[in-house]
Design a protein around this motif. Structure first.
Motif, PDB file in Angstrom:
ATOM      1  N   ALA A  69      25.622  73.420  58.126  1.00 50.38           N
ATOM      2  CA  ALA A  69      26.894  73.325  57.410  1.00 50.38           C
ATOM      3  C   ALA A  69      27.106  74.532  56.504  1.00 50.38           C
ATOM      4  CB  ALA A  69      26.929  72.035  56.587  1.00 50.38           C
ATOM      5  N   ALA A  70      26.019  75.064  55.933  1.00 48.31           N
ATOM      6  CA  ALA A  70      26.138  76.221  55.043  1.00 48.31           C
ATOM      7  C   ALA A  70      26.664  77.439  55.783  1.00 48.31           C
ATOM      8  CB  ALA A  70      24.792  76.526  54.394  1.00 48.31           C
ATOM      9  N   TRP A  71      26.196  77.651  57.013  1.00 47.62           N
ATOM     10  CA  TRP A  71      26.676  78.801  57.775  1.00 47.62           C
ATOM     11  C   TRP A  71      28.143  78.636  58.168  1.00 47.62           C
ATOM     12  CZ3 TRP A  71      24.747  83.483  58.141  1.00 47.62           C
ATOM     13  CH2 TRP A  71      23.412  83.671  57.784  1.00 47.62           C
ATOM     14  N   LEU A  72      28.553  77.402  58.443  1.00 44.81           N
ATOM     15  CA  LEU A  72      29.967  77.162  58.699  1.00 44.81           C
ATOM     16  C   LEU A  72      30.789  77.390  57.431  1.00 44.81           C
ATOM     17  CD1 LEU A  72      29.753  73.973  60.955  1.00 44.81           C
ATOM     18  CD2 LEU A  72      30.167  76.338  61.667  1.00 44.81           C
ATOM     19  N   ALA A  73      30.224  76.975  56.290  1.00 45.74           N
ATOM     20  CA  ALA A  73      30.900  77.224  55.010  1.00 45.74           C
ATOM     21  C   ALA A  73      31.017  78.716  54.745  1.00 45.74           C
ATOM     22  CB  ALA A  73      30.141  76.536  53.875  1.00 45.74           C
ATOM     23  N   SER A  74      29.988  79.477  55.105  1.00 39.84           N
ATOM     24  CA  SER A  74      30.026  80.926  54.941  1.00 39.84           C
ATOM     25  C   SER A  74      31.133  81.535  55.796  1.00 39.84           C
ATOM     26  CB  SER A  74      28.671  81.528  55.328  1.00 39.84           C
ATOM     27  OG  SER A  74      28.691  82.941  55.236  1.00 39.84           O
ATOM     28  N   ALA A  75      31.274  81.035  57.039  1.00 42.92           N
ATOM     29  CA  ALA A  75      32.352  81.520  57.905  1.00 42.92           C
ATOM     30  C   ALA A  75      33.716  81.195  57.307  1.00 42.92           C
ATOM     31  CB  ALA A  75      32.220  80.895  59.287  1.00 42.92           C
ATOM     32  N   ALA A  76      33.841  79.993  56.713  1.00 42.04           N
ATOM     33  CA  ALA A  76      35.098  79.616  56.069  1.00 42.04           C
ATOM     34  C   ALA A  76      35.388  80.531  54.881  1.00 42.04           C
ATOM     35  CB  ALA A  76      35.044  78.161  55.616  1.00 42.04           C
ATOM     36  N   GLY A  77      34.352  80.868  54.113  1.00 37.48           N
ATOM     37  CA  GLY A  77      34.540  81.791  52.993  1.00 37.48           C
ATOM     38  C   GLY A  77      35.010  83.155  53.458  1.00 37.48           C
ATOM     39  N   ALA A  78      34.426  83.638  54.563  1.00 35.96           N
ATOM     40  CA  ALA A  78      34.841  84.939  55.100  1.00 35.96           C
ATOM     41  C   ALA A  78      36.296  84.918  55.548  1.00 35.96           C
ATOM     42  CB  ALA A  78      33.929  85.328  56.267  1.00 35.96           C
ATOM     43  N   ALA A  79      36.758  83.745  56.017  1.00 32.20           N
ATOM     44  CA  ALA A  79      38.153  83.631  56.461  1.00 32.20           C
ATOM     45  C   ALA A  79      39.137  83.782  55.310  1.00 32.20           C
ATOM     46  CB  ALA A  79      38.363  82.291  57.154  1.00 32.20           C
TER      47      ALA A  79
ATOM     48  N   ALA B 278      26.298  71.918  45.847  1.00 29.86           N
ATOM     49  CA  ALA B 278      26.228  73.231  45.203  1.00 29.86           C
ATOM     50  C   ALA B 278      25.755  74.296  46.189  1.00 29.86           C
ATOM     51  CB  ALA B 278      25.287  73.167  44.001  1.00 29.86           C
ATOM     52  N   TYR B 279      24.828  73.928  47.067  1.00 28.46           N
ATOM     53  CA  TYR B 279      24.306  74.845  48.095  1.00 28.46           C
ATOM     54  C   TYR B 279      25.427  75.271  49.046  1.00 28.46           C
ATOM     55  CZ  TYR B 279      21.481  76.104  52.234  1.00 28.46           C
ATOM     56  OH  TYR B 279      20.924  76.733  53.324  1.00 28.46           O
ATOM     57  N   LEU B 280      26.241  74.323  49.497  1.00 29.14           N
ATOM     58  CA  LEU B 280      27.354  74.645  50.397  1.00 29.14           C
ATOM     59  C   LEU B 280      28.391  75.513  49.686  1.00 29.14           C
ATOM     60  CD1 LEU B 280      27.879  71.235  52.244  1.00 29.14           C
ATOM     61  CD2 LEU B 280      26.663  73.246  53.044  1.00 29.14           C
TER      62      LEU B 280
END
Length: 446
Positions: free
Chosen positions: A274-284, A325-327
């Motif tokens: 989920a964190a890596w998906l959250a990172s992709a969302a942040g990049a978007a 918090a991690y996400l």
């Protein structure tokens, strides 16, 4: 390379890219916890990380010259063989010395692996069609990275949840599976990566080795001439140090609040995915952040926000709060990286671009190694929460280092010393291309 079409090159590149990152994802939930299970203290775990940082620092720039002289395929084959050896040793290591050797091999692997595949993809694409656009494939590679690491972490956590298999502990099983996937990746590399090697031979290799120190000196010289560039690269010192909090200390913090290492590893699998998906969302969010508040102020604001998310990891009492918090931390991380790298790219032109990006990556390695030692020692001497809070402060205090880029962007066009965001003209701290010096292949560390 010319026998492949543009679409074939892209498909092969993305397949190989996914196979390269899948073993990494499998290791995410168990890497720290397995070393702790095998008897290493937190301080020792921090110390073994220094082996990787030191070797990447020493080899990051020279290995680009090796790839140009010998060809990308042999360098990648060597890198993936080294990683295969490191995974095999990691599965059986049971002492500080062996784990130190594992991370030394990881340092060699990461230095060799940094850049050649992307360079092969660009060269092969242009060989197939000189007018082809290769940027979409590089963008897709970022998506593949997030998906494969996330999938690997999910699989790794699931394997731990299944429990031990015979004499193999639950935390060791994902390492063995990662070894198998790395072997598959190596075979795929030999089959799929077709390359016409440069006919340069041993003489060119010797020239590349001799050129490496001068290239490092030139990259450092750029930092001396550009205050904006120096400040941006300095951000990596704080970022590399602070990343230890969510890359290395988070598993320990989760195990602390859960009360069981195996359960924490099982939770960390889906959480990492989920964190890596959250990172992709942040990049978007990058286009929105570029419009408001802008690249430099946005990057500074995100440094502070990421520090606050790490504070949450350290202070929240239950696993749900820690994981939320991690996400959030990874969402901010994903948004921060494009802004930082965009600012960095605007500061240099021509043949020094990859050298500066490589130097930016190199700076993070010793900083991460120091952070690993300092924060793990602090966690052992006080508490994991205290170490997280210190790391959060280090992340946040990097925010003012974006001020020179922000000021340069606010200067009117034509004003001496104006930065790349000012519009036209020669960029602050940039170097004109055309002096014949070779570029060094590199990719960002983050």
């Amino acid at each position: 390379m010319s026998t492949l079409s543009v679409s074939q090159v892209r498909r092969r590149f993305l397949v190989l890219y996914g196979l390269r990152w899948l073993p990494t994802g499998l290791m995410v939930p168990v890497m720290i916890l397995l070393m702790q299970e095998r008897g290493l203290t937190l301080t020792q775990i921090g110390l073994v990380f220094t082996a990787q940082g030191v070797l990447v620092l020493a080899l990051e720039l020279p290995t680009g010259g090796f790839a140009d002289a010998l060809g990308r395929r042999p360098i990648l084959v060597t890198a993936w063989l080294v990683n295969l050896t490191a995974l095999a040793l990691f599965a059986v290591a049971d002492s500080f010395a062996l784990f130190f050797l594992v991370w030394a091999l990881q340092g060699v692997f990461r230095a060799l692996d940094s850049g050649p595949m992307e360079s092969w993809y660009v060269d092969a694409t242009l060989a197939a069609d000189p007018k082809a656009a290769y940027e979409p494939g590089l963008g897709h590679a970022g998506t593949v990275t997030g998906v494969t690491i996330g999938a690997g972490a999910l699989i790794g956590g699931g394997l731990v949840a299944l429990g031990p298999i015979g004499p193999v502990s639950a935390l060791t099983v994902p390492v063995l599976v990662a070894f198998v996937f790395q072997a598959v990746a190596l075979v795929a590399l030999l089959v799929l990566l077709v390359e016409v090697r440069p006919a340069t031979g041993a003489g060119a290799l010797r020239a590349s080795v001799a050129e490496a120190p001068r290239m490092i000196g030139q990259a450092v010289g750029l930092l001396r001439r550009s205050r904006v560039l120096l400040a941006l690269v300095a951000v990596e010192l704080f970022w590399g140090f602070g990343m230890v909090t969510f890359e290395s200390l988070l598993p320990l913090r989760l195990a602390e609040v859960v009360g069981d290492a195996d359960r924490a590893a099982a939770l960390l699998g889906p959480a990492s995915s989920a964190a890596w998906l959250a990172s992709a969302a942040g990049a978007a969010l990058t286009p929105l952040l570029l419009r408001w508040p802008g690249a430099a102020p946005g990057a500074a604001l995100l440094r502070i926000l990421q520090g606050l998310t790490v504070v949450g990891m350290g202070l929240f009492a239950g696993p749900v709060g820690v994981l939320v918090a991690y996400l959030a931390c990874y969402t901010v991380h994903g948004a921060s990286n494009p802004l930082h790298m965009g600012l960095l790219h605007r500061q240099v032109d021509g043949p020094y671009r990859t050298s500066v990006i490589s130097l930016n990556s190199m700076v993070a390695q010793p900083a991460g190694a120091i952070g690993g030692v300092v924060l793990t020692m602090l966690a052992q001497a006080t508490s994991i929460s205290t170490a997280l809070l210190v790391g959060a402060v280090v992340l946040a205090v990097a925010a003012p280092l974006y001020l020179p880029a922000w000021r340069a962007g606010r200067r009117p066009e034509g004003v001496p010393g104006s930065g790349p965001e000012a519009g036209s003209g020669r960029r602050s701290g940039s170097v004109e291309p055309g002096d014949g010096r070779p570029e060094v292949d590199a990719v960002p560390a983050r």
